[in-house]
Design a protein around this motif. Sequence first.
Motif, PDB file in Angstrom:
ATOM      1  N   UNK A 145      -2.921   7.162  10.983  1.00 15.89           N
ATOM      2  CA  UNK A 145      -3.221   5.725  11.011  1.00 15.89           C
ATOM      3  C   UNK A 145      -4.167   5.355   9.866  1.00 15.89           C
ATOM      4  N   UNK A 146      -5.163   6.197   9.591  1.00 12.03           N
ATOM      5  CA  UNK A 146      -6.034   5.959   8.436  1.00 12.03           C
ATOM      6  C   UNK A 146      -5.213   5.869   7.149  1.00 12.03           C
ATOM      7  N   UNK A 147      -4.294   6.815   6.987  1.00  8.16           N
ATOM      8  CA  UNK A 147      -3.462   6.830   5.783  1.00  8.16           C
ATOM      9  C   UNK A 147      -2.622   5.574   5.646  1.00  8.16           C
ATOM     10  N   UNK A 148      -2.051   5.132   6.748  1.00  2.00           N
ATOM     11  CA  UNK A 148      -1.232   3.914   6.734  1.00  2.00           C
ATOM     12  C   UNK A 148      -2.092   2.688   6.398  1.00  2.00           C
ATOM     13  N   UNK A 149      -3.326   2.686   6.877  1.00  2.00           N
ATOM     14  CA  UNK A 149      -4.237   1.575   6.560  1.00  2.00           C
ATOM     15  C   UNK A 149      -4.495   1.502   5.061  1.00  2.00           C
ATOM     16  N   UNK A 150      -4.822   2.652   4.467  1.00  2.00           N
ATOM     17  CA  UNK A 150      -5.100   2.679   3.036  1.00  2.00           C
ATOM     18  C   UNK A 150      -3.866   2.337   2.212  1.00  2.00           C
ATOM     19  N   UNK A 151      -2.714   2.779   2.691  1.00  2.00           N
ATOM     20  CA  UNK A 151      -1.459   2.471   2.001  1.00  2.00           C
ATOM     21  C   UNK A 151      -1.231   0.965   1.907  1.00  2.00           C
ATOM     22  N   UNK A 152      -1.557   0.260   2.989  1.00  2.00           N
ATOM     23  CA  UNK A 152      -1.309  -1.186   3.010  1.00  2.00           C
ATOM     24  C   UNK A 152      -2.274  -1.940   2.105  1.00  2.00           C
ATOM     25  N   UNK A 153      -3.501  -1.433   1.947  1.00  2.00           N
ATOM     26  CA  UNK A 153      -4.475  -2.148   1.110  1.00  2.00           C
ATOM     27  C   UNK A 153      -4.133  -2.076  -0.374  1.00  2.00           C
ATOM     28  N   UNK A 154      -3.228  -1.178  -0.760  1.00  2.00           N
ATOM     29  CA  UNK A 154      -2.868  -1.065  -2.186  1.00  2.00           C
ATOM     30  C   UNK A 154      -2.211  -2.333  -2.711  1.00  2.00           C
ATOM     31  N   UNK A 155      -1.789  -3.226  -1.802  1.00  2.00           N
ATOM     32  CA  UNK A 155      -1.198  -4.502  -2.236  1.00  2.00           C
ATOM     33  C   UNK A 155      -2.261  -5.444  -2.798  1.00  2.00           C
ATOM     34  N   UNK A 156      -3.545  -5.132  -2.573  1.00  2.00           N
ATOM     35  CA  UNK A 156      -4.638  -5.969  -3.066  1.00  2.00           C
ATOM     36  C   UNK A 156      -5.199  -5.368  -4.345  1.00  2.00           C
ATOM     37  N   UNK A 157      -5.326  -6.175  -5.379  1.00  2.00           N
ATOM     38  CA  UNK A 157      -5.727  -5.664  -6.693  1.00  2.00           C
ATOM     39  C   UNK A 157      -7.228  -5.705  -6.954  1.00  2.00           C
ATOM     40  N   UNK A 158      -7.987  -6.413  -6.099  1.00  2.00           N
ATOM     41  CA  UNK A 158      -9.428  -6.559  -6.321  1.00  2.00           C
ATOM     42  C   UNK A 158     -10.133  -5.229  -6.026  1.00  2.00           C
TER      43      UNK A 158
END
Length: 324
Positions: free
Chosen positions: A115-128
């Motif tokens: 679940x941690x990995x999936x969370x970090x994967x989704x944040x890659x859509x944000x460039x800031x």
Amino acid sequence: MKRLDIFGALKKDMDLIEKELYRSIEGGDSELVETSLHLLKAGGKRLRPVFVLMGGKFGNYDIEKLKHIAVPLELIHSASLVHDDVIDNADMRRGKPTVKAKWDNRIAMYTGDYIYGKALEMTTALSNPEIHQILSKAMVEMTIGEMEQIRDFFNVEQDVRRYLLRIRRKTSLLIAVSCQLGALAADADRQKAAAMYRFGYNVGMAFQIQDDLLDVCGTEKQIGKQPGSDIRQGNISLPVIFALQDARTREPLLQEIEQIHKQDGQGDVSTAISLIRGSQGIQQSEELASRYIAKAIQALDHLPDIRTKKHLKDIAHFVTKRSY
């Protein structure tokens, strides 16, 4: 007040977040997907994504952008709960068997990691990059808080300051950054993001103190687990610390805690609970939670008078009155 119905204005977007939560953990090992779904379907208040969306209201609100921080923050919180249940040897959460109880410790630990990995994967859509820096630092601090809690199991000599530092890391920080990152993801200015952080920090502190009070004063139906779980696991919470400072209850409570420790948390905790309830610890904990709420509301003075500001005040008051 049920299911935080003060957020009716966010219902449509929160429904979208709920669907994205389930979608986010798909595409991996079938058993890890199953265990992750088991946790997510157990429900929860979804406070962190709500705070992300409310923070976004002080900038350029865009749910398609905000979901990439709202969903990961709830996933990070959920992953920490799976790991907590292993450490605490907990069998029930939100009235349902934990992943650890239904499967085993190894599966639970890998579920949390997944679940941690999936969370970090989704944040890659944000460039800031600032968003990623804040989030990663919060995760490090949360882990330190967990280690501090383990070190302090059955430590009856810890003081209030030590407790407050621990819950800042374990609970308050993730709520604070939920508020802050929602504002930053919506390109709100620094002053608004900072005010949201202060609001979330103080609400988070009060939220954890109220959790501690519910564990002592609540019913199994209200909290979804047996009352006294904290002391059974060796977690010396704020009402216990204050009760140990009460000359009338210190010695008998120390004896009860020693017995609970010797029995590896399997013994009767009803006497300890009665002692805590009869001490000044309950009132002192309530008063401290109220002071944090007052600070949270004060932080809102730096935000514009939009409808969301009233909703934030409502949730602040809800935190110390909730019974679940």
